[in-house]
Design a protein around this motif. Structure first.
Motif, mmCIF file in Angstrom:
data_model
loop_
_atom_site.group_PDB
_atom_site.id
_atom_site.type_symbol
_atom_site.label_atom_id
_atom_site.label_comp_id
_atom_site.label_asym_id
_atom_site.label_seq_id
_atom_site.Cartn_x
_atom_site.Cartn_y
_atom_site.Cartn_z
ATOM 1 N N LYS A 1 -2.514 -2.664 4.880
ATOM 2 C CA LYS A 1 -3.755 -3.603 5.536
ATOM 3 C C LYS A 1 -5.445 -3.089 5.733
ATOM 4 C CE LYS A 1 -3.385 -7.753 6.978
ATOM 5 N NZ LYS A 1 -3.812 -9.354 7.544
ATOM 6 N N LYS A 2 -5.171 -1.454 5.005
ATOM 7 C CA LYS A 2 -6.296 -0.448 5.526
ATOM 8 C C LYS A 2 -7.386 -0.457 4.514
ATOM 9 C CE LYS A 2 -2.942 2.054 8.348
ATOM 10 N NZ LYS A 2 -3.532 2.321 9.653
ATOM 11 N N GLU A 3 -7.869 -2.116 5.191
ATOM 12 C CA GLU A 3 -8.728 -1.948 4.238
ATOM 13 C C GLU A 3 -10.352 -1.557 4.290
ATOM 14 O OE1 GLU A 3 -7.494 -5.485 5.672
ATOM 15 O OE2 GLU A 3 -6.842 -5.338 4.015
ATOM 16 N N ASN A 4 -10.764 -0.908 5.816
ATOM 17 C CA ASN A 4 -11.358 0.501 5.307
ATOM 18 C C ASN A 4 -11.400 2.035 5.177
ATOM 19 O OD1 ASN A 4 -8.974 0.838 7.684
ATOM 20 N ND2 ASN A 4 -10.571 2.719 8.739
ATOM 21 N N GLN A 5 -10.098 1.513 4.423
ATOM 22 C CA GLN A 5 -9.873 3.079 3.804
ATOM 23 C C GLN A 5 -10.546 2.230 2.181
ATOM 24 O OE1 GLN A 5 -6.298 4.119 5.173
ATOM 25 N NE2 GLN A 5 -7.105 5.969 6.122
ATOM 26 N N LEU A 6 -10.423 0.784 2.015
ATOM 27 C CA LEU A 6 -10.638 0.924 0.611
ATOM 28 C C LEU A 6 -12.156 0.276 0.096
ATOM 29 C CD1 LEU A 6 -8.861 0.308 -1.954
ATOM 30 C CD2 LEU A 6 -8.627 -2.740 -1.031
#
Length: 191
Positions: A142-147
């Motif tokens: 859940k590292k959406e900021n890196q996606l």
């Protein structure tokens, strides 16, 4: 209506003939290598990657992030080792062949060092497929900021572009960006 149908059929026929012509220009040394002969595996893997990028975050929305240290450590170490192998093979073979770092013409020789370069470029192409896992780890953790768009664009296009490289130009100046990027990936995955 008949004219439109004939025109469309003619356009499809010309496109197919162009595709066959491009295949005749492919490097004979990589013919028969896994994933090289047809663009379909590359297209299908890329489409699957983009489908996972689209649906993965939605599936993870109401779930706890996974702790994947048990998978990330061996993954990063193996990717560092693979990239070190690619970079060192390209450096060694290109040095023995006295390749130019400015502009190296394409040769289609079956010289052992030329084949080492083609083999390392193939492994570089395969590494782009394996690197799809970077994105999957972001989704599962859940590292959406890196996606980001740039991340997804980079990973989805690099695999396709390097299929072109291994299919038509697995030697010549192709070695340099693969070698430089592999050295950088050794540092990234080791960190």
């Amino acid at each position: 209506m008949s004219a439109l149908l004939n025109s469309t059929q003619s356009m499809i026929h010309e496109a197919y003939n162009y595709y066959l012509w491009t295949l005749s220009l492919a490097d004979h040394r990589t013919r028969g290598w896994p994933l090289v002969d047809s663009p379909m595996p590359t297209v299908l893997y890329t489409a699957l990657y983009l489908a996972i990028v689209r649906t993965g975050p939605r599936l993870m929305k109401n779930r706890q992030p996974f702790r994947l240290t048990w998978a990330l450590i061996p993954y990063n170490l193996s990717m560092a080792a693979l990239n070190f192998y690619i970079a060192s093979e390209l450096l060694s073979a290109s040095t023995k062949l006295k390749y130019s770092y400015v502009c190296q013409p394409i040769t289609r020789l079956s010289h052992p060092e030329e084949l080492r370069i083609a083999n390392a470029v193939w492994w570089y192409y395969v590494s782009k497929l394996i690197e799809f896992c970077d994105t999957f780890f972001f989704i599962l953790r859940k590292k959406e900021n890196q996606l980001t768009f740039l991340h997804v664009y980079h990973h989805s296009t690099m695999f396709s572009l390097w299929w072109i490289g291994i299919k038509w130009v697995p030697s010549g100046s192709t070695f340099l960006p693969a070698m430089a990027n592999s050295f950088i990936h050794v540092l990234m995955y080791t960190y």
